[in-house]
Design a protein around this motif. Structure first.
Motif, PDB file in Angstrom:
ATOM      1  N   GLU A 148       0.829  -1.210   0.000  1.00  0.00           N
ATOM      2  CA  GLU A 148       0.000   0.000   0.000  1.00  0.00           C
ATOM      3  C   GLU A 148       0.862   1.257   0.000  1.00  0.00           C
ATOM      4  N   GLN A 151       2.273   1.662  -3.409  1.00  0.00           N
ATOM      5  CA  GLN A 151       1.211   2.123  -4.301  1.00  0.00           C
ATOM      6  C   GLN A 151       1.093   3.646  -4.251  1.00  0.00           C
ATOM      7  N   GLN A 175      -0.960  -2.179 -12.792  1.00  0.00           N
ATOM      8  CA  GLN A 175      -1.770  -1.709 -11.679  1.00  0.00           C
ATOM      9  C   GLN A 175      -2.938  -2.647 -11.368  1.00  0.00           C
ATOM     10  N   THR A 179      -3.518  -4.518  -7.790  1.00  0.00           N
ATOM     11  CA  THR A 179      -4.758  -4.300  -7.040  1.00  0.00           C
ATOM     12  C   THR A 179      -5.420  -5.626  -6.693  1.00  0.00           C
TER      13      THR A 179
END
Length: 309
Positions: A148, A151, A175, A179
């Motif tokens: 996270e 990201q 991406q 995810t």
């Protein structure tokens, strides 16, 4: 170097006359040296990775005579390790062999490796040791929040240099995959056995016999935790042909694979690889190589796509 030689002499009673660093391995928390005394040669490892339990299991397997599991040299007080700077110092006899990640395994050696891993999975450690074994890798809890953080950094912040810019481009390209990796499947509930947890060919040495090294991350888990590495998505670090896979299972023997468990451990490892290689691409060492490895993990034929298929 002199400090290390002093530790080895004081803790293990070994008078090292020659000490050479060994550059193999992706674990930035560990350092390994080839240490020679007047009569023998040893592998000396100073590591903050994994748990103490892994060394206990490796010692128990080695003492039980499981071929291919290196025995641990005891300290002067009979222990399996000593501590320096909050890291464990461990010593095993030096294996003067080739690294399977570089040379591959022959058909016969794949079968030998299957026999070795089956013996590990079939082992019955003392109950106190079995109860002490972690059920998950120590890395597991750290990886989702790390992913996270990456990201946010790689999709919303300006890169600090060209390597990070390339890393961000790879991250953004995949991406959707990242995810989906952040949503973990249900954990398997099958029978649990002693698992090495990282039995790819980077941890295999061959000197006529197949040896499995680096027991830092041993867990008590379904056998699919280890077998996942043999079932695709690991590139040259696992079997790459049907013949190699057949040879491995000829040695390992029959097993009814739990495909949900295979998926779970592929998924977990793919997220771990994505996060840790991306982190190392930022912090080093070998930053550009880490970006290339990440591209392979997330790309066509990589572990991430296999886990999500």
């Amino acid at each position: 170097m002199r400090k290390l030689q002093g530790w080895v002499l004081e803790d293990f009673g070994l008078d090292v006359v020659e000490l050479s660093p060994v550059g193999h391995g992706a674990d930035v928390a560990a350092q390994v040296w080839r240490a020679a005394t007047a009569i023998n040669t040893y592998a000396v490892k100073w590591s903050g990775a994994g748990t103490n339990t892994g060394h206990q299991v490796a010692a128990w397997l080695g003492d039980s005579g499981v071929p291919g599991v290196p025995e641990l040299v005891r300290t002067m007080e009979g222990g399996l390790w000593s501590f320096h700077g909050k890291k464990r110092l461990t010593i095993t006899p030096w294996i003067d062999g080739v690294r399977a990640a570089e040379t591959g395994l022959t058909t016969e050696q794949w079968t030998q490796y299957g026999v070795l891993l089956r013996r590990v999975h079939s082992s019955e450690p003392p109950e106190r040791l079995r109860q002490a074994l972690p059920r998950h890798s120590p890395v597991d809890a750290r990886v989702p929040p790390l992913a996270e953080q990456l990201q946010t950094r790689l999709t919303t912040q300006a890169p600090e240099d060209d390597v990070e810019a390339e890393l961000a481009a790879v991250w953004k390209e995949h991406q959707d995959t990242i995810t989906r990796l952040l949503i973990r499947p249900p954990e398997p509930s099958g029978r649990r056995v002693v698992c090495h947890a990282d039995p790819h060919l980077g941890n295999v040495l061959v000197d006529g016999q197949v040896h499995l090294i680096d027991w830092d991350d041993v867990v008590l888990a379904p056998p699919e935790q280890d077998l996942m590495f043999m079932l695709g998505g690991m590139g040259s670090l696992g079997p790459t042909t049907p013949e190699q896979l057949k040879a491995f299972f000829t040695g390992y023997g029959d097993i009814e694979l739990d495909q949900d468990a295979v998926t779970y451990y592929r998924h977990t490892r793919a997220l771990e690889d994505a996060a840790l290689w991306a982190e190392q691409a930022i912090t080093g060492p070998d930053r550009e190589e880490c970006v290339d490895i990440l591209r392979g993990v997330l790309g066509v034929g990589g572990l991430a796509q296999l886990a999500l298929s």
